[in-house]
Design a protein around this motif. Structure first.
Motif, PDB file in Angstrom:
ATOM      1  N   LYS A 591     -44.950  51.994  58.722  1.00 31.95           N
ATOM      2  CA  LYS A 591     -46.266  52.215  59.332  1.00 31.95           C
ATOM      3  C   LYS A 591     -47.256  52.697  58.286  1.00 31.95           C
ATOM      4  CE  LYS A 591     -48.566  54.569  63.185  1.00 31.95           C
ATOM      5  NZ  LYS A 591     -48.415  55.509  64.332  1.00 31.95           N
ATOM      6  N   TRP A 592     -48.448  52.100  58.344  1.00 31.91           N
ATOM      7  CA  TRP A 592     -49.525  52.465  57.408  1.00 31.91           C
ATOM      8  C   TRP A 592     -49.985  53.888  57.668  1.00 31.91           C
ATOM      9  CZ3 TRP A 592     -51.981  50.261  53.257  1.00 31.91           C
ATOM     10  CH2 TRP A 592     -53.175  50.847  52.849  1.00 31.91           C
ATOM     11  N   GLN A 593     -50.192  54.632  56.570  1.00 34.76           N
ATOM     12  CA  GLN A 593     -50.712  55.996  56.680  1.00 34.76           C
ATOM     13  C   GLN A 593     -51.867  56.174  55.698  1.00 34.76           C
ATOM     14  OE1 GLN A 593     -47.860  59.261  56.771  1.00 34.76           O
ATOM     15  NE2 GLN A 593     -46.168  57.792  57.010  1.00 34.76           N
ATOM     16  N   GLU A 594     -52.692  57.151  55.969  1.00 38.53           N
ATOM     17  CA  GLU A 594     -53.815  57.424  55.091  1.00 38.53           C
ATOM     18  C   GLU A 594     -53.307  57.791  53.697  1.00 38.53           C
ATOM     19  OE1 GLU A 594     -57.714  60.408  54.837  1.00 38.53           O
ATOM     20  OE2 GLU A 594     -56.404  60.400  56.612  1.00 38.53           O
ATOM     21  N   GLY A 595     -53.920  57.218  52.684  1.00 39.01           N
ATOM     22  CA  GLY A 595     -53.514  57.484  51.306  1.00 39.01           C
ATOM     23  C   GLY A 595     -52.677  56.375  50.708  1.00 39.01           C
ATOM     24  N   TYR A 596     -52.218  55.435  51.569  1.00 36.51           N
ATOM     25  CA  TYR A 596     -51.445  54.305  51.058  1.00 36.51           C
ATOM     26  C   TYR A 596     -52.384  53.311  50.365  1.00 36.51           C
ATOM     27  CZ  TYR A 596     -47.180  55.610  53.644  1.00 36.51           C
ATOM     28  OH  TYR A 596     -46.056  56.245  54.103  1.00 36.51           O
ATOM     29  N   ASN A 597     -51.815  52.496  49.471  1.00 37.23           N
ATOM     30  CA  ASN A 597     -52.604  51.418  48.860  1.00 37.23           C
ATOM     31  C   ASN A 597     -51.908  50.090  49.135  1.00 37.23           C
ATOM     32  OD1 ASN A 597     -50.981  50.487  46.279  1.00 37.23           O
ATOM     33  ND2 ASN A 597     -50.892  52.744  46.279  1.00 37.23           N
ATOM     34  N   GLN A 598     -52.674  49.001  49.133  1.00 37.73           N
ATOM     35  CA  GLN A 598     -52.176  47.698  49.581  1.00 37.73           C
ATOM     36  C   GLN A 598     -51.017  47.176  48.728  1.00 37.73           C
ATOM     37  OE1 GLN A 598     -52.744  46.087  52.277  1.00 37.73           O
ATOM     38  NE2 GLN A 598     -54.442  47.341  53.069  1.00 37.73           N
ATOM     39  N   ASN A 599     -51.132  47.292  47.407  1.00 37.02           N
ATOM     40  CA  ASN A 599     -50.087  46.736  46.540  1.00 37.02           C
ATOM     41  C   ASN A 599     -48.744  47.421  46.744  1.00 37.02           C
ATOM     42  OD1 ASN A 599     -51.845  44.906  45.467  1.00 37.02           O
ATOM     43  ND2 ASN A 599     -52.007  45.863  43.450  1.00 37.02           N
ATOM     44  N   ASP A 600     -48.739  48.740  46.698  1.00 34.97           N
ATOM     45  CA  ASP A 600     -47.489  49.476  46.874  1.00 34.97           C
ATOM     46  C   ASP A 600     -46.965  49.340  48.300  1.00 34.97           C
ATOM     47  OD1 ASP A 600     -47.301  50.384  44.237  1.00 34.97           O
ATOM     48  OD2 ASP A 600     -48.634  52.088  44.634  1.00 34.97           O
ATOM     49  N   TYR A 601     -47.859  49.288  49.236  1.00 30.88           N
ATOM     50  CA  TYR A 601     -47.470  49.108  50.642  1.00 30.88           C
ATOM     51  C   TYR A 601     -46.761  47.762  50.816  1.00 30.88           C
ATOM     52  CZ  TYR A 601     -47.918  49.033  55.764  1.00 30.88           C
ATOM     53  OH  TYR A 601     -47.662  48.984  57.119  1.00 30.88           O
ATOM     54  N   ALA A 602     -47.271  46.726  50.148  1.00 25.19           N
ATOM     55  CA  ALA A 602     -46.645  45.403  50.211  1.00 25.19           C
ATOM     56  C   ALA A 602     -45.270  45.427  49.544  1.00 25.19           C
ATOM     57  CB  ALA A 602     -47.546  44.366  49.538  1.00 25.19           C
ATOM     58  N   ILE A 603     -45.164  46.119  48.417  1.00 22.95           N
ATOM     59  CA  ILE A 603     -43.874  46.217  47.714  1.00 22.95           C
ATOM     60  C   ILE A 603     -42.818  46.830  48.623  1.00 22.95           C
ATOM     61  CG2 ILE A 603     -42.675  47.499  45.892  1.00 22.95           C
ATOM     62  CD1 ILE A 603     -45.125  47.067  44.118  1.00 22.95           C
ATOM     63  N   VAL A 604     -43.166  47.935  49.288  1.00 21.02           N
ATOM     64  CA  VAL A 604     -42.203  48.625  50.155  1.00 21.02           C
ATOM     65  C   VAL A 604     -41.818  47.743  51.343  1.00 21.02           C
ATOM     66  CG1 VAL A 604     -41.829  50.615  51.645  1.00 21.02           C
ATOM     67  CG2 VAL A 604     -43.022  50.907  49.462  1.00 21.02           C
ATOM     68  N   ASN A 605     -42.772  47.075  51.947  1.00 22.15           N
ATOM     69  CA  ASN A 605     -42.465  46.224  53.099  1.00 22.15           C
ATOM     70  C   ASN A 605     -41.601  45.023  52.702  1.00 22.15           C
ATOM     71  OD1 ASN A 605     -43.709  46.996  55.835  1.00 22.15           O
ATOM     72  ND2 ASN A 605     -45.356  47.473  54.381  1.00 22.15           N
ATOM     73  N   ASN A 606     -41.858  44.451  51.545  1.00 22.29           N
ATOM     74  CA  ASN A 606     -41.005  43.358  51.072  1.00 22.29           C
ATOM     75  C   ASN A 606     -39.588  43.848  50.809  1.00 22.29           C
ATOM     76  OD1 ASN A 606     -42.536  40.830  50.872  1.00 22.29           O
ATOM     77  ND2 ASN A 606     -43.869  41.955  49.456  1.00 22.29           N
ATOM     78  N   TYR A 607     -39.479  45.044  50.241  1.00 23.77           N
ATOM     79  CA  TYR A 607     -38.159  45.631  50.010  1.00 23.77           C
ATOM     80  C   TYR A 607     -37.433  45.870  51.327  1.00 23.77           C
ATOM     81  CZ  TYR A 607     -34.688  49.258  49.121  1.00 23.77           C
ATOM     82  OH  TYR A 607     -33.524  49.992  49.096  1.00 23.77           O
ATOM     83  N   LEU A 608     -38.124  46.487  52.282  1.00 23.30           N
ATOM     84  CA  LEU A 608     -37.483  46.807  53.566  1.00 23.30           C
ATOM     85  C   LEU A 608     -37.110  45.550  54.348  1.00 23.30           C
ATOM     86  CD1 LEU A 608     -39.678  49.834  54.765  1.00 23.30           C
ATOM     87  CD2 LEU A 608     -37.332  49.891  53.851  1.00 23.30           C
ATOM     88  N   THR A 609     -37.848  44.464  54.147  1.00 30.90           N
ATOM     89  CA  THR A 609     -37.500  43.200  54.813  1.00 30.90           C
ATOM     90  C   THR A 609     -36.122  42.737  54.370  1.00 30.90           C
ATOM     91  OG1 THR A 609     -39.822  42.555  54.985  1.00 30.90           O
ATOM     92  CG2 THR A 609     -38.182  40.795  55.119  1.00 30.90           C
ATOM     93  N   GLY A 610     -35.861  42.809  53.067  1.00 29.54           N
ATOM     94  CA  GLY A 610     -34.539  42.433  52.563  1.00 29.54           C
ATOM     95  C   GLY A 610     -33.465  43.405  53.006  1.00 29.54           C
ATOM     96  N   ILE A 611     -33.779  44.693  53.013  1.00 29.66           N
ATOM     97  CA  ILE A 611     -32.802  45.703  53.415  1.00 29.66           C
ATOM     98  C   ILE A 611     -32.411  45.526  54.884  1.00 29.66           C
ATOM     99  CG2 ILE A 611     -32.507  48.179  53.818  1.00 29.66           C
ATOM    100  CD1 ILE A 611     -32.206  47.315  50.896  1.00 29.66           C
ATOM    101  N   LYS A 612     -33.374  45.164  55.732  1.00 29.87           N
ATOM    102  CA  LYS A 612     -33.067  44.925  57.145  1.00 29.87           C
ATOM    103  C   LYS A 612     -32.052  43.791  57.278  1.00 29.87           C
ATOM    104  CE  LYS A 612     -35.142  43.842  61.649  1.00 29.87           C
ATOM    105  NZ  LYS A 612     -34.034  42.922  62.011  1.00 29.87           N
ATOM    106  N   LYS A 613     -32.229  42.726  56.518  1.00 30.77           N
ATOM    107  CA  LYS A 613     -31.284  41.604  56.567  1.00 30.77           C
ATOM    108  C   LYS A 613     -29.893  42.050  56.125  1.00 30.77           C
ATOM    109  CE  LYS A 613     -34.851  38.096  55.688  1.00 30.77           C
ATOM    110  NZ  LYS A 613     -35.362  37.086  54.723  1.00 30.77           N
ATOM    111  N   THR A 614     -29.845  42.878  55.090  1.00 34.21           N
ATOM    112  CA  THR A 614     -28.550  43.384  54.610  1.00 34.21           C
ATOM    113  C   THR A 614     -27.919  44.297  55.648  1.00 34.21           C
ATOM    114  OG1 THR A 614     -29.249  43.253  52.301  1.00 34.21           O
ATOM    115  CG2 THR A 614     -27.411  44.713  52.799  1.00 34.21           C
ATOM    116  N   SER A 615     -28.722  45.174  56.237  1.00 33.54           N
ATOM    117  CA  SER A 615     -28.221  46.102  57.255  1.00 33.54           C
ATOM    118  C   SER A 615     -27.636  45.339  58.453  1.00 33.54           C
ATOM    119  CB  SER A 615     -29.348  47.028  57.704  1.00 33.54           C
ATOM    120  OG  SER A 615     -28.929  47.895  58.737  1.00 33.54           O
TER     121      SER A 615
END
Length: 769
Positions: A591-615
């Motif tokens: 979930k987006w929170q104040e203080g986040y930036n688009q690039n790092d937010y995208a990196i984390v979401n792409n990472y979590l997408t793969g982790i969900k598949k592994t989980s």
């Protein structure tokens, strides 16, 4: 009257060298003649011993041999006496020498006056020694002009004499006449410069010859780079200079230097050709194994190799004929000491600096992730020299093999009962970590739902690794071997896989990426893995570069089902390997929170997408194995993921990575592990395998399973089980003991640690058949 300093005439016609070879044949040890005499010379130069003692000790070795008159006559026949024209003069002749009289008499007979050393054939010192200065004084008592042939010290002494005689001096050094000493010094300096140039040539040739794939463009890039070419030339030039100063012969220095480094370059070329694996310093310990291995391959020289060998022979002959030997003098001594000092200070710092090694030689040809490409992009001489710093674990201070054997001997190796030989599967998951543990993050529960379900059915805890965002192999091999440090594994080295193999297990490793990654295809077999399936020999049939974890897990199940023996498997996933894209278009999992930036937010979401598949795949895997043969599965993360330059995404998510605090240290290095057992394994082992496991180093994962299963294992396994109760984390400059992280051990724990280092070193280096 004509006076000779016979030492120079003797060496001019190579009589001394021939006599030395003659003595070697009489069983005089080479080290005695070479090294011992160098030490004597040093002692004389530093005035630690007198000239008299120097020559007495120099010729003392004659006491150790028996030389008959007949043997001396046979030796005389090997000499080319026709060239000794100085001795055919009918004038009164005097020979002043630092060589025993009996040797000089053998050459020139008794028709001249000989003022040599009073050493007999049996090595005894016959009467009081008279220094060369005193002997020269005796000769200069005579009247008339004197021609003096000798070395610089000899001439300097004569010129100081208060005499009315006309003394004509000629500086004779190794058969060359120099009117002044400085001219000879120039000759020495010129040979030194030529030695440096020859070293640069050897460096360039070794860079070119050592390569295999991409060798020509890669070599050109290295030769064009001043920094890289300098780093590649530094060890070769220094070794060449040291050899030159030791032997005093430029052709000997060049020849040995060429054979060392071009020989290694040839070896690297063919090792790359046959095994796609470069030569490292640790390979030098395995010369006999390499010789036996080479018999399995057909080695043919290409035209470059033939041209190089011919050029080497031609250069060697030219150098041997063109340049005479340099005598042992202060220039050679100082040159050797300065070069050695330079090599082991500045040179060592440059060669071994890991930061510099990582900065230079970016991979332009080959694969940036491939160890071989990374190695060769630096240039072979430099990469080989740097590998010295990576040559295994240093011997612990105060190491005692008998002490290590005693410590291990307290535990008796135990076999696994046939009734408890369950299948053991270890799955190391790329960059897998559970970010739901951070309360400030609002992560979609579906990401870790599969993991959470399996954890509730398992023993789960944390591994405290030694790596962050990379270095997968560190965790992988520590879980396989039980070591806290890693060395270069190029020979059979004890591991848990070897023990299981001995117990009748089939040992297999799976990785859906290239076999050369971390040199697994060559290292896994020496760690007890009988069968390794990787991209080139199996997973390329999936026709996709990244094999999804769901399909990879299916292949693990398939191989387990096919095994007719108890089955051990070490699998390494690849699906979640970074870096991760800075663009994201799916449904956000964080979930987006104040203080986040688009690039790092995208990196984390792409990472979590793969982790969900592994989980999700983890949950499906346990379902597949639920009612299979007795099986225990250990799943664990190798390290935290890369999340942006300078850990920018971690900073965005307010995750503390301050290594100076216990919390930050754990955030930086911790990954989860799960130890799950199916129904049949629980029944066989009579354990439920549910609950909280301890936080441990990767080296303890297999011993922890054995402990949970009620098994003992070999002596090292039992030793680690005991050690885990005392020091359960061997971290990066940190330990976890007595329920806290500390940077230094003391008292009882320090002794426990020192004992372990001895046991570890012993186990690493003992041979495994």
């Amino acid at each position: 009257m004509l006076i000779f300093n016979w030492q120079d005439v003797f060496e001019k016609y190579s009589v001394q060298n021939k006599f030395r070879r003659f003595l070697v044949k009489k069983n005089i040890r080479i080290w005695y003649i070479m090294i011992y005499h160098w030490l004597l010379f040093l002692g004389k130069k530093l005035h630690l011993i007198s000239e008299e003692k120097y020559y007495q000790k120099y010729w003392y070795f004659l006491k150790n041999i028996s030389i008959t008159e007949y043997q001396l006559e046979q030796f005389k026949k090997t000499l080319d006496l026709k060239n000794l024209q100085y001795l055919t003069d009918n004038r009164s002749q005097v020979i002043v020498t630092q060589i025993p009289n009996f040797i000089v008499e053998l050459i020139v007979g008794s028709h001249v006056t000989i003022l040599g050393l009073p050493v007999e054939i049996d090595g005894s010192w016959s009467h009081e020694y008279t220094s060369i200065d005193r002997r020269i004084d005796t000769v200069l008592q005579d009247e008339g002009n004197v021609d003096v042939y000798g070395d610089s010290r000899f001439i300097k002494y004569i010129k100081k004499q208060d005499t009315a005689q006309t003394v004509e001096t000629h500086l004779m050094i190794k058969g060359h006449r120099f009117e002044q000493r400085w001219r000879f010094l120039i000759a020495e300096i010129m040979q030194t410069i030529i030695t440096i140039v020859l070293g640069l040539g050897i460096s360039a040739c070794s860079v070119v010859i050592a390569g295999y794939a991409y060798s020509q463009p890669m070599a050109l890039d290295i030769l064009k780079s001043r920094e890289l070419f300098g780093l590649n030339s530094l060890p070769i030039v220094c070794i060449g200079l040291i050899l030159f100063f030791v032997f005093g012969r430029i052709w000997v220095s060049f020849g040995l230097n060429f054979l060392i480094f071009i020989g290694l370059a040839f070896g690297n070329h063919y090792k790359l050709m046959f095994r796609d694996d470069p030569v490292t310093f640790s390979d030098l310990k395995l010369i006999s194994e390499a010789t036996n291995m080479s018999k399995k391959y057909t080695i043919t020289l290409n035209w470059k190799h033939v041209v190089l060998i011919i050029a080497f022979i031609v250069c060697l002959v030219i150098l041997q004929r063109l340049f005479k030997a340099i005598p042992i003098d202060l220039y050679r001594l100082l040159g050797m000491l300065v070069t050695i000092g330079f090599l082991f200070t500045f040179g060592k710092q440059k060669m071994m600096d890991p930061a510099l090694y990582g900065q230079v030689g970016h991979v332009k040809y080959g694969n940036v992730w491939k160890t071989t490409s990374q190695y060769m992009s630096k240039g072979f001489p430099y990469a080989f020299s740097h590998s010295i710093s990576q040559d295994g674990v240093p011997k612990p201070k105060g190491y005692s093999e008998s002490k290590a054997v005693e410590l291990l001997g307290k535990y008796k190796e135990q076999n696994i009962p046939d009734s408890k030989k369950v299948n053991v599967i270890m799955i190391m998951m790329e960059a897998f970590n559970d970010f739901s543990k951070y309360p400030q993050l609002q992560i979609d529960p579906s990401v870790y739902a599969g993991l959470k379900t399996v954890q509730s059915q398992s023993i789960s805890g944390h591994l405290v690794t030694n790596i962050f965002a990379g270095g997968t192999i560190d965790t992988e091999r520590k879980t396989l071997t039980g070591y806290s440090k890693l060395q270069s594994f190029n020979h059979n080295t004890d591991s848990f896989a070897w023990y299981l193999k001995k117990q009748g297990y089939q040992t297999q490793a799976l990785h859906p990426m290239y076999g050369w990654f971390y040199n697994r295809k060559n290292v896994d077999p020496v760690l007890g893995i009988s069968d390794f399936k990787y991209m080139e020999n199996y997973y390329n049939k999936y026709n996709q570069f990244i094999v999804p974890d769901s399909e990879f897990f299916d292949s693990i199940h398939s191989f387990s089902e096919k095994s007719k023996q108890p089955y051990f498997n070490l699998s390494v996933t690849y699906q979640n390997h970074g870096p991760y894209n800075t663009k994201y278009s799916g449904q956000p999992l964080l979930k987006w929170q104040e203080g986040y930036n688009q690039n790092d937010y995208a990196i984390v979401n792409n990472y979590l997408t793969g982790i969900k598949k592994t989980s999700d795949a983890i949950l499906e895997l346990t379902k597949e194995f639920k009612n299979d043969k007795p099986t225990v599965i250990m799943l664990y993360g190798d390290h935290n993921p890369w999340l942006g330059e300078n850990n920018s995404a971690y900073k965005m998510m307010n995750i503390d990575l301050n290594l100076s605090t216990s919390k930050g240290y754990q955030n930086y290095y911790q990954t989860p592990y799960v130890m799950w057992a199916n129904n049949q394994a629980k029944k066989v082992l009579k354990k439920q395998f549910v609950g909280k496991g301890p936080d441990i180093s990767p080296m303890y994962l297999m011993p922890e399973y054995f402990k949970q299963a009620g098994l003992k294992g070999d002596s090292y396994m039992q030793y680690l089980q005991k050690l885990e109760t005392q020091i359960n984390v061997f971290g990066e400059n940190s330990f976890y003991t007595d329920n806290k992280f500390v940077t230094k051990l003391d008292g009882k724990n320090e002794k426990i640690y020192n004992n372990y280092k001895m046991v570890e070193y012993y186990r690493m280096h003992r041979k495994v058949n």
